[in-house]
Design a protein around this motif. Structure first.
Motif, PDB file in Angstrom:
ATOM      1  N   GLY A 234     -35.879 -42.382  56.596  1.00 24.13           N
ATOM      2  CA  GLY A 234     -35.846 -43.242  55.419  1.00 24.13           C
ATOM      3  C   GLY A 234     -34.568 -43.068  54.615  1.00 24.13           C
ATOM      4  O   GLY A 234     -33.984 -44.057  54.131  1.00 24.13           O
ATOM      5  N   ALA A 235     -34.114 -41.829  54.470  1.00 24.88           N
ATOM      6  CA  ALA A 235     -32.881 -41.559  53.720  1.00 24.88           C
ATOM      7  C   ALA A 235     -31.671 -42.191  54.412  1.00 24.88           C
ATOM      8  O   ALA A 235     -30.817 -42.816  53.759  1.00 24.88           O
ATOM      9  CB  ALA A 235     -32.683 -40.059  53.567  1.00 24.88           C
ATOM     10  N   ILE A 236     -31.590 -42.018  55.727  1.00 29.45           N
ATOM     11  CA  ILE A 236     -30.465 -42.588  56.476  1.00 29.45           C
ATOM     12  C   ILE A 236     -30.477 -44.111  56.385  1.00 29.45           C
ATOM     13  O   ILE A 236     -29.425 -44.747  56.212  1.00 29.45           O
ATOM     14  CB  ILE A 236     -30.520 -42.127  57.946  1.00 29.45           C
ATOM     15  CG1 ILE A 236     -30.272 -40.614  58.024  1.00 29.45           C
ATOM     16  CG2 ILE A 236     -29.495 -42.880  58.790  1.00 29.45           C
ATOM     17  CD1 ILE A 236     -30.468 -40.024  59.407  1.00 29.45           C
ATOM     18  N   ALA A 237     -31.661 -44.710  56.477  1.00 32.45           N
ATOM     19  CA  ALA A 237     -31.783 -46.171  56.400  1.00 32.45           C
ATOM     20  C   ALA A 237     -31.262 -46.688  55.060  1.00 32.45           C
ATOM     21  O   ALA A 237     -30.580 -47.727  55.002  1.00 32.45           O
ATOM     22  CB  ALA A 237     -33.236 -46.585  56.604  1.00 32.45           C
ATOM     23  N   CYS A 238     -31.571 -45.969  53.975  1.00 32.43           N
ATOM     24  CA  CYS A 238     -31.101 -46.384  52.650  1.00 32.43           C
ATOM     25  C   CYS A 238     -29.576 -46.377  52.571  1.00 32.43           C
ATOM     26  O   CYS A 238     -28.962 -47.302  52.018  1.00 32.43           O
ATOM     27  CB  CYS A 238     -31.670 -45.457  51.581  1.00 32.43           C
ATOM     28  SG  CYS A 238     -33.319 -45.921  51.051  1.00 32.43           S
ATOM     29  N   ILE A 239     -28.970 -45.327  53.105  1.00 33.80           N
ATOM     30  CA  ILE A 239     -27.507 -45.223  53.058  1.00 33.80           C
ATOM     31  C   ILE A 239     -26.863 -46.365  53.838  1.00 33.80           C
ATOM     32  O   ILE A 239     -25.876 -46.969  53.395  1.00 33.80           O
ATOM     33  CB  ILE A 239     -27.061 -43.855  53.608  1.00 33.80           C
ATOM     34  CG1 ILE A 239     -27.494 -42.740  52.646  1.00 33.80           C
ATOM     35  CG2 ILE A 239     -25.544 -43.821  53.797  1.00 33.80           C
ATOM     36  CD1 ILE A 239     -27.242 -41.348  53.157  1.00 33.80           C
ATOM     37  N   VAL A 240     -27.432 -46.674  55.015  1.00 37.67           N
ATOM     38  CA  VAL A 240     -26.895 -47.777  55.828  1.00 37.67           C
ATOM     39  C   VAL A 240     -26.973 -49.092  55.065  1.00 37.67           C
ATOM     40  O   VAL A 240     -26.002 -49.868  55.041  1.00 37.67           O
ATOM     41  CB  VAL A 240     -27.663 -47.875  57.167  1.00 37.67           C
ATOM     42  CG1 VAL A 240     -27.255 -49.145  57.916  1.00 37.67           C
ATOM     43  CG2 VAL A 240     -27.400 -46.657  58.033  1.00 37.67           C
ATOM     44  N   VAL A 241     -28.102 -49.355  54.415  1.00 38.98           N
ATOM     45  CA  VAL A 241     -28.276 -50.605  53.663  1.00 38.98           C
ATOM     46  C   VAL A 241     -27.259 -50.690  52.524  1.00 38.98           C
ATOM     47  O   VAL A 241     -26.662 -51.750  52.277  1.00 38.98           O
ATOM     48  CB  VAL A 241     -29.715 -50.723  53.117  1.00 38.98           C
ATOM     49  CG1 VAL A 241     -29.828 -51.889  52.139  1.00 38.98           C
ATOM     50  CG2 VAL A 241     -30.699 -50.907  54.256  1.00 38.98           C
ATOM     51  N   ILE A 242     -27.051 -49.580  51.817  1.00 43.49           N
ATOM     52  CA  ILE A 242     -26.075 -49.582  50.714  1.00 43.49           C
ATOM     53  C   ILE A 242     -24.667 -49.862  51.247  1.00 43.49           C
ATOM     54  O   ILE A 242     -23.915 -50.660  50.669  1.00 43.49           O
ATOM     55  CB  ILE A 242     -26.112 -48.243  49.951  1.00 43.49           C
ATOM     56  CG1 ILE A 242     -27.462 -48.063  49.257  1.00 43.49           C
ATOM     57  CG2 ILE A 242     -24.982 -48.192  48.923  1.00 43.49           C
ATOM     58  CD1 ILE A 242     -27.649 -46.704  48.611  1.00 43.49           C
TER      59      ILE A 242
END
Length: 502
Positions: free
Chosen positions: A189-197
């Motif tokens: 979930g953390a990695i997914a957030c960074i990618v989206v940003i």
């Protein structure tokens, strides 16, 4: 806020799946030893992921991004101290607990100081866990209320019942394996957030770094040797002591050490679980910094009320609900739940273990049968889980639940580390004289943690130390006075004091 149906489906599928997965461990033949240690057959990687998941609560999941968004990376210094604490745990504490062959971390204190020390430490741990579980469920409920629109009390009850169900039925195996799943979900979930940003920045990923650098968002804090505010050195010293307590004397972690197959695997799991926190905390802090850059570049995407000081912890939940693609929002909400559930489930299982070994079996029914032990463990799990829900509901309306939790945890747990240090360093002294030191130490802990509440600003009785220094003051007071009292008694009796190096 009304979430799309697909996100609700993703969240509820996860919640139901994790409960059923945990409960599935109850269908196999289980003994009380299996319930407490998994029969000593759990693999190192799963135990390591469980240690990590226990360490990272929903408080960390939301507070670290909020902290980095509002200020800088000062709290990352906390993680810098982990390798030292992990080395001490692997070098001294893991072999100690493995050699004692007891499910209780505090059996050692009875060996060194007598039954009172074991009971004292165990009661402190149980009180700490009740406060911890209640605070985590309440603090978890706040962003979930914003995301799902559910009543805060309902979210606390749903979280508590979900965790109690598989913790009570599946024992530590259910806790460890669900923790492992939840740890993977947390990191994903953390990695997914960074990618989206990154892909959402108007000028590309590099803009995240340029805006952050311009505003000194990567600073580790002041380098002044000052322990009254959150400087680099204050956080480093606090981190060292709190991590020594976590990995050295906390039942939640010790129970995993004795659940490993071999001494070598116990050490591997300790290193994996502790050191994994460093890169993951880096991820969470980077999310906070990236969110700052994202909303600086897209100020129209952030509601006016969230731009006010004091609302930094609400920015990440807002981003989850409003900026993530369909389905991914449900995954992130599940990640927040996973962070809270993993910590609470560990506390329930560890507390039940202590209630059996340190209290019921020690004082009430020493000849307890295997069937009675397993029944007691399940009843104790249900009781501690139920009480934690009530504590969580009691937190509702508290002006600062996080500060209340910090104060309670400091008072309940600050002195145990000092006792262990005395036991280890004076391990050739038959009975170190520590009761007077304990009394003074507890008073010192109460003074540092409560004096800002009891005494007005400028009072000579008010502590000027940062409240995070409570554990440092308590530990060192108990250790130094215990060493001094023991030395004085030994000198009076004509016997030199002996330490572990003699």
């Amino acid at each position: 806020m009304q979430l799309p149906l697909i996100d609700l489906v993703v969240f509820f599928v996860y919640l139901l799946g994790i409960i059923l997965f945990g409960v599935s461990f109850s269908f196999k033949g289980r003994t009380s030893n299996d319930f407490q240690t998994g029969g000593g057959r759990l693999p190192a990687w799963a135990l390591g992921m469980s240690i990590f998941a226990t360490y990272v609560s929903s408080i960390s999941f939301l507070a670290l991004p909020g902290n980095a968004y509002q200020s800088n990376w000062n709290v990352f210094v906390f993680g810098i101290s982990i390798p030292i604490a992990a080395y001490m745990a692997v070098r001294y504490f893991v072999p100690l607990y493995r050699s004692l062959r007891s499910e209780s971390a505090y059996f050692y204190l009875e060996e060194r100081f007598g039954p009172w020390a074991r009971t004292y430490a165990s009661v402190c741990y149980l009180l700490t866990q009740l406060a911890r579980m209640g605070a985590i469920m309440y603090l978890l409920a706040l962003p979930m209320h914003a995301l799902l629109g559910w009543d805060v009390g309902l979210i606390i009850v749903v979280t508590g019942v979900s965790v109690i169900l598989y913790s009570m039925l599946g024992g530590i195996e259910a806790v460890v394996w669900t923790d492992a799943v939840q740890a993977v979900l947390l990191i994903a979930g953390a990695i997914a957030c960074i990618v989206v940003i990154f892909v959402s920045m108007p000028e590309g990923p590099a803009q995240v770094f340029s805006i952050a650098m311009e505003n000194q968002k990567f600073s580790l804090g002041s380098m002044d040797l000052d322990f009254t505010t959150s400087t680099f050195w204050m956080v480093l010293v606090y981190g060292l002591f709190i991590n020594l307590q976590n990995f050295g004397v906390d039942q939640s972690y010790v129970q995993r050490y004795v659940s490993a197959r071999t001494d070598a695997e116990a050490k591997k799991s300790t290193l994996l679980g502790s050191l994994l926190y460093i890169p993951v905390s880096f991820l969470f802090l980077f999310i906070g910094t990236a969110l700052y850059s994202f909303y600086q570049a897209n100020p129209e995407n952030l509601p006016a009320e969230l731009q006010l000081s004091g609302n930094a912890d609400k920015v990440f939940p807002h981003f989850i609900a409003s900026e993530l693609p369909l389905g991914l929002t449900g995954l992130l909400i599940a990640s927040v739940f996973a962070a809270g559930m993993s910590t609470v489930s560990t506390s329930i299982n560890s507390s039940a273990t202590l209630l059996l070994s340190d209290h019921y079996q020690r004082y009430i029914n020493p000849q307890i049968s295997e069937k009675q032990s397993l029944r007691f463990l399940r009843i104790a799990s249900l009781t501690m889980g139920g009480l934690s829900v009530l504590v969580g509901l009691a937190f509702n309306g508290v002006s600062s639940a996080l500060e209340a939790w910090w104060a309670l945890s400091s008072i309940f747990s600050g002195g145990i580390l000092g006792l262990f240090f005395l036991g280890l360093i004076l391990n050739k002294t038959k009975k170190p004289n520590v009761i007077p030191a304990m009394i003074v130490g507890v008073l010192a802990i109460a003074w540092v943690s409560l004096s800002p509440v009891l005494f007005s600003e400028g009072s000579i009785f008010r502590s000027q130390l940062h409240t995070n220094m409570t554990i440092v003051v308590g530990t060192m007071t108990i250790f130094l006075l215990g060493f001094l009292f023991t030395w004085l008694v030994q000198k009076e009796n004509g016997k030199p004091i002996k330490s572990s190096s003699d």
